[in-house]
Motif scaffolding. Structure first.
Motif, PDB file in Angstrom:
ATOM      1  N   ASN A   1       2.968  -4.797  -8.879  1.00 35.37           N
ATOM      2  CA  ASN A   1       1.910  -4.480  -7.849  1.00 35.37           C
ATOM      3  C   ASN A   1       0.675  -4.287  -8.228  1.00 35.37           C
ATOM      4  O   ASN A   1      -0.458  -4.485  -7.434  1.00 35.37           O
ATOM      5  CB  ASN A   1       2.405  -3.222  -7.181  1.00 35.37           C
ATOM      6  CG  ASN A   1       2.554  -1.944  -7.736  1.00 35.37           C
ATOM      7  OD1 ASN A   1       3.273  -2.114  -8.834  1.00 35.37           O
ATOM      8  ND2 ASN A   1       1.976  -1.148  -7.354  1.00 35.37           N
ATOM      9  N   LEU A   2       0.326  -4.102  -9.797  1.00 42.61           N
ATOM     10  CA  LEU A   2      -1.019  -3.875 -10.118  1.00 42.61           C
ATOM     11  C   LEU A   2      -1.671  -5.192 -10.682  1.00 42.61           C
ATOM     12  O   LEU A   2      -2.433  -4.980 -11.695  1.00 42.61           O
ATOM     13  CB  LEU A   2      -1.199  -2.547 -10.765  1.00 42.61           C
ATOM     14  CG  LEU A   2      -0.856  -1.064  -9.894  1.00 42.61           C
ATOM     15  CD1 LEU A   2      -0.870   0.236 -10.888  1.00 42.61           C
ATOM     16  CD2 LEU A   2      -1.450  -1.190  -8.942  1.00 42.61           C
TER      17      LEU A   2
ATOM     18  N   LEU B   1      -8.917   2.307  -8.597  1.00 42.35           N
ATOM     19  CA  LEU B   1      -7.733   3.161  -8.956  1.00 42.35           C
ATOM     20  C   LEU B   1      -8.057   3.435 -10.457  1.00 42.35           C
ATOM     21  O   LEU B   1      -8.160   2.367 -11.043  1.00 42.35           O
ATOM     22  CB  LEU B   1      -6.575   2.670  -8.607  1.00 42.35           C
ATOM     23  CG  LEU B   1      -5.136   3.423  -9.493  1.00 42.35           C
ATOM     24  CD1 LEU B   1      -4.946   4.684  -8.935  1.00 42.35           C
ATOM     25  CD2 LEU B   1      -3.981   2.329  -8.939  1.00 42.35           C
TER      26      LEU B   1
ATOM     27  N   LEU C   1      -8.696   8.312  -7.732  1.00 46.03           N
ATOM     28  CA  LEU C   1      -9.089   7.390  -6.895  1.00 46.03           C
ATOM     29  C   LEU C   1     -10.786   7.587  -6.804  1.00 46.03           C
ATOM     30  O   LEU C   1     -11.086   8.724  -6.762  1.00 46.03           O
ATOM     31  CB  LEU C   1      -8.650   7.551  -5.393  1.00 46.03           C
ATOM     32  CG  LEU C   1      -7.019   7.456  -5.286  1.00 46.03           C
ATOM     33  CD1 LEU C   1      -6.553   7.869  -3.974  1.00 46.03           C
ATOM     34  CD2 LEU C   1      -6.608   5.836  -5.670  1.00 46.03           C
TER      35      LEU C   1
ATOM     36  N   LEU D   1      -9.136  -2.148  -5.669  1.00 47.70           N
ATOM     37  CA  LEU D   1      -8.201  -2.376  -4.632  1.00 47.70           C
ATOM     38  C   LEU D   1      -8.993  -2.883  -3.196  1.00 47.70           C
ATOM     39  O   LEU D   1      -9.950  -2.335  -2.859  1.00 47.70           O
ATOM     40  CB  LEU D   1      -7.408  -1.094  -4.285  1.00 47.70           C
ATOM     41  CG  LEU D   1      -6.697  -0.513  -5.419  1.00 47.70           C
ATOM     42  CD1 LEU D   1      -5.988   0.761  -5.071  1.00 47.70           C
ATOM     43  CD2 LEU D   1      -5.802  -1.530  -5.932  1.00 47.70           C
TER      44      LEU D   1
ATOM     45  N   VAL E   1      -5.694   3.357  -0.888  1.00 48.00           N
ATOM     46  CA  VAL E   1      -4.297   3.884  -1.069  1.00 48.00           C
ATOM     47  C   VAL E   1      -3.703   4.728  -0.027  1.00 48.00           C
ATOM     48  O   VAL E   1      -4.195   5.526   0.460  1.00 48.00           O
ATOM     49  CB  VAL E   1      -4.144   4.614  -2.580  1.00 48.00           C
ATOM     50  CG1 VAL E   1      -2.623   5.237  -2.744  1.00 48.00           C
ATOM     51  CG2 VAL E   1      -4.525   3.760  -3.579  1.00 48.00           C
TER      52      VAL E   1
ATOM     53  N   VAL F   1      -0.221  11.373  -1.168  1.00 49.61           N
ATOM     54  CA  VAL F   1      -0.690  10.760  -2.314  1.00 49.61           C
ATOM     55  C   VAL F   1      -1.122  11.771  -3.575  1.00 49.61           C
ATOM     56  O   VAL F   1      -0.984  11.890  -4.449  1.00 49.61           O
ATOM     57  CB  VAL F   1      -1.713   9.644  -2.360  1.00 49.61           C
ATOM     58  CG1 VAL F   1      -3.064   9.896  -1.734  1.00 49.61           C
ATOM     59  CG2 VAL F   1      -1.587   8.772  -3.565  1.00 49.61           C
TER      60      VAL F   1
ATOM     61  N   LEU G   1       2.457   5.169  -8.469  1.00 47.62           N
ATOM     62  CA  LEU G   1       1.675   4.053  -8.904  1.00 47.62           C
ATOM     63  C   LEU G   1       2.786   2.787  -8.620  1.00 47.62           C
ATOM     64  O   LEU G   1       1.844   1.685  -8.042  1.00 47.62           O
ATOM     65  CB  LEU G   1       1.616   3.764 -10.668  1.00 47.62           C
ATOM     66  CG  LEU G   1       0.571   4.908 -11.129  1.00 47.62           C
ATOM     67  CD1 LEU G   1       0.863   5.223 -12.360  1.00 47.62           C
ATOM     68  CD2 LEU G   1      -0.862   4.558 -10.726  1.00 47.62           C
TER      69      LEU G   1
ATOM     70  N   THR H   1       3.889   2.334  -5.806  1.00 45.90           N
ATOM     71  CA  THR H   1       3.909   2.252  -4.394  1.00 45.90           C
ATOM     72  C   THR H   1       2.565   1.564  -3.892  1.00 45.90           C
ATOM     73  O   THR H   1       2.296   1.422  -2.774  1.00 45.90           O
ATOM     74  CB  THR H   1       4.235   3.353  -3.496  1.00 45.90           C
ATOM     75  OG1 THR H   1       3.122   4.330  -3.995  1.00 45.90           O
ATOM     76  CG2 THR H   1       5.553   3.983  -4.062  1.00 45.90           C
ATOM     77  N   VAL H   2       1.734   1.596  -4.923  1.00 49.14           N
ATOM     78  CA  VAL H   2       0.310   1.007  -4.324  1.00 49.14           C
ATOM     79  C   VAL H   2       0.596  -0.395  -3.884  1.00 49.14           C
ATOM     80  O   VAL H   2       0.893  -1.126  -4.701  1.00 49.14           O
ATOM     81  CB  VAL H   2      -0.886   1.022  -5.526  1.00 49.14           C
ATOM     82  CG1 VAL H   2      -1.976   0.417  -5.270  1.00 49.14           C
ATOM     83  CG2 VAL H   2      -1.027   2.516  -6.010  1.00 49.14           C
ATOM     84  N   SER H   3       0.060  -0.548  -2.630  1.00 49.13           N
ATOM     85  CA  SER H   3       0.395  -1.778  -1.986  1.00 49.13           C
ATOM     86  C   SER H   3      -0.731  -2.653  -1.778  1.00 49.13           C
ATOM     87  O   SER H   3      -0.609  -3.872  -1.350  1.00 49.13           O
ATOM     88  CB  SER H   3       1.122  -1.878  -0.626  1.00 49.13           C
ATOM     89  OG  SER H   3       0.298  -0.978  -0.019  1.00 49.13           O
TER      90      SER H   3
END
Length: 190
Positions: A24-25, A75, A95, A149, A153, A162, A171, A173-175
């Motif tokens: 996801n990153l 992030l 963040l 991003l 977040v 968070v 980490l 779950t960061v969408s």
């Protein structure tokens, strides 16, 4: 050389489980992350190390190149990828408001973060925790990873704030899409 360091010499977390490698990153490696205090692959000074080894636990100054259009939040993750564990130790998660532009020395302090910085939990606690590798274990790489991003977040599954989540739970779950990313590695050895 310490006996413990010699015994653990070949045990290292490695890069596999870094935030950088989470699916996801992923994103374009178009950000350049730099510091006036050390170059990529250079040693970190004692002032950036943990107080337990007589350092100042002062987060280094960090600067990044122009952010991709549409960046809503940054992030920052700092990981020791040579810790003798199965996964890297997360030394800091923050963040950052993209309008900030850079981080002054000490901006990642838990009690008084810099303007536009929101400190999250790390493996060790909150805020920046400098290097304190096992004596005699060899050089440890501390990777500063910055992700631009496309959206701020959100809380995990809408329930866990968070700010309270552990990094290994948070980490993945960061969408928000990653518009760009960059990294900088400092090294320390005792």
């Amino acid at each position: 050389m310490s006996l413990l360091g010699r015994l653990l010499k070949n045990r290292r977390a490695g890069e596999t489980h870094m935030a950088w490698n989470l699916p996801n990153l992923q994103g374009p490696d178009q950000l350049t992350l730099t510091s006036q205090e050390f170059g990529d692959g250079d040693p970190l000074s004692l002032k950036h190390c943990a107080k337990q080894i007589r350092g100042d636990d002062l987060s280094p100054e960090l600067t990044w190149s122009a952010l991709p259009p549409g960046t809503a939040q940054l992030l920052l993750v700092v990981e020791d990828i040579d810790v003798p564990m199965s996964k890297p130790a997360v030394h800091c998660v923050a963040l950052i408001d993209p309008a900030t532009g850079h981080l002054e020395p000490g901006a990642l302090a838990a009690r008084q973060p810099g303007p536009g910085v929101r400190i999250l939990r790390s493996t060790i606690g909150r805020g920046y925790h400098g290097p304190a590798p096992v004596k005699g274990h060899g050089p440890h790489r501390y990777v500063f990873e910055l992700f631009a991003l496309a959206a701020p977040v959100a809380d995990i599954s809408g329930t866990t704030p968070v700010d309270r989540a552990r990094p290994r739970a948070f980490l993945p779950t960061v969408s928000a899409p990653v518009l760009g990313r960059g990294r900088l590695t400092g090294v320390y050895e005792r």
